[in-house]
Motif scaffolding. Sequence first.
Motif, PDB file in Angstrom:
ATOM      1  N   THR A 117      36.439  73.609  32.548  1.00 49.77           N
ATOM      2  CA  THR A 117      36.443  74.875  32.064  1.00 49.77           C
ATOM      3  C   THR A 117      35.197  75.646  32.369  1.00 49.77           C
ATOM      4  N   LEU A 118      34.099  75.091  32.497  1.00 48.03           N
ATOM      5  CA  LEU A 118      32.834  75.491  33.056  1.00 48.03           C
ATOM      6  C   LEU A 118      32.672  76.024  34.554  1.00 48.03           C
ATOM      7  N   SER A 119      33.362  75.069  35.130  1.00 48.72           N
ATOM      8  CA  SER A 119      33.550  75.245  36.514  1.00 48.72           C
ATOM      9  C   SER A 119      34.211  76.417  36.789  1.00 48.72           C
ATOM     10  N   VAL A 128      31.624  72.524  26.246  1.00 44.65           N
ATOM     11  CA  VAL A 128      33.042  73.089  26.853  1.00 44.65           C
ATOM     12  C   VAL A 128      33.150  71.996  27.818  1.00 44.65           C
ATOM     13  N   HIS A 149      34.010  70.208  31.338  1.00 43.05           N
ATOM     14  CA  HIS A 149      33.575  70.323  32.671  1.00 43.05           C
ATOM     15  C   HIS A 149      34.564  71.360  33.358  1.00 43.05           C
ATOM     16  N   LEU A 171      26.876  73.403  26.343  1.00 45.32           N
ATOM     17  CA  LEU A 171      27.583  74.331  25.836  1.00 45.32           C
ATOM     18  C   LEU A 171      28.768  74.022  24.931  1.00 45.32           C
ATOM     19  N   VAL A 212      26.246  80.842  30.232  1.00 44.25           N
ATOM     20  CA  VAL A 212      26.682  79.705  31.381  1.00 44.25           C
ATOM     21  C   VAL A 212      25.649  79.635  32.450  1.00 44.25           C
ATOM     22  N   ILE A 259      23.485  76.179  33.187  1.00 40.16           N
ATOM     23  CA  ILE A 259      23.592  75.292  34.445  1.00 40.16           C
ATOM     24  C   ILE A 259      22.114  75.247  35.089  1.00 40.16           C
ATOM     25  N   ARG A 308      34.675  78.967  34.874  1.00 38.17           N
ATOM     26  CA  ARG A 308      33.914  80.171  34.525  1.00 38.17           C
ATOM     27  C   ARG A 308      32.812  80.712  35.561  1.00 38.17           C
ATOM     28  N   ASP A 330      28.065  85.845  27.442  1.00 43.75           N
ATOM     29  CA  ASP A 330      28.395  84.457  27.649  1.00 43.75           C
ATOM     30  C   ASP A 330      28.470  83.873  29.110  1.00 43.75           C
ATOM     31  N   ALA A 380      27.979  71.790  30.476  1.00 46.18           N
ATOM     32  CA  ALA A 380      29.189  71.591  29.882  1.00 46.18           C
ATOM     33  C   ALA A 380      28.754  71.103  28.434  1.00 46.18           C
ATOM     34  N   LEU A 395      26.890  70.557  36.641  1.00 42.58           N
ATOM     35  CA  LEU A 395      28.016  71.308  35.623  1.00 42.58           C
ATOM     36  C   LEU A 395      28.295  70.495  34.385  1.00 42.58           C
TER      37      LEU A 395
END
Length: 300
Positions: A37-39, A33, A35, A31, A14, A18, A41, A10, A28, A24
Amino acid sequence: MSRTSAFDWDDLRVALAIAECGTLSGAAATLHVSHPTLSRRLHLMEQRLGTRLFERTPGGLRPTEAGDEIRALALRIRDEVADVERRIRGRDDGHDGPVRVTAPDAVSEYLLPPVLAAVCRTHDGLQLELHVSNDVVSLARREADIALRVTRAPQETLRGREVGTVAMAVYAPRLLTKASDDSASPNHLPWIGFDAGLACSAPGAWLARNVADDDVRFRANTLLGAAQAARAGIGCAVLPCFVGGSIPELVRLGPPLDELAQPLWLLMHEDVARVPRMRRASAALAEEIARSSRLMSGLD
């Protein structure tokens, strides 16, 4: 990868998203998800690895040297997983099951609905999924099983067939032609042009040769966007005949433009083409698309 490693698959997904999107927000969306959450991760991944993977620049996120290594690893794993999936799926001897079809927005909106409805109605057991995308979706990575592409040069590694010829012509809003003193000619009418990638396409090049830049009142970055703008009455547009001919608010000005005609291909990866249900779906789609040949070629 084990749970004790510095990152798992995962994390690689990610980092790859990116790197490919450059932002981002774009990653996002890819995927599915949020923004934040991705930041979060990305921050945790960089913490675990003890190094920064991306530099923030005015143009977006750019991979660092470590980020490039992670990206290369993610690409290798993604391709290897896709290769295994294709080979395993190639052993499937069933005639029923899911089939994912990808097509550009204009094809999906105006050509495919009756085609897909007929296939679903007459071929029990096939579960069709439609992925609408103007980007070249990778069949090698199993992002789709069957692709419909309007092109003169399909990828050599793919198997497929021509299922029709897509003609293009100039279409104008009926209200504009009625108001014009010379309804048989688009010379005195406003135009819809193309922006971004379509500016370099065949219809974009035709517009550049034949329409003065001052006459372009609106620009769209997709054929579907141009069609909707023409439908709204903004101006003339160069459109596929199966699009323009399906919109009652538009009238065609002159015959199809011969130099813009292109084949419509139905394509599969060679491993997927061995699967019986894919062959069944491909044959069914080709048969139904053939019924729209007059509309595609501008004869209806």
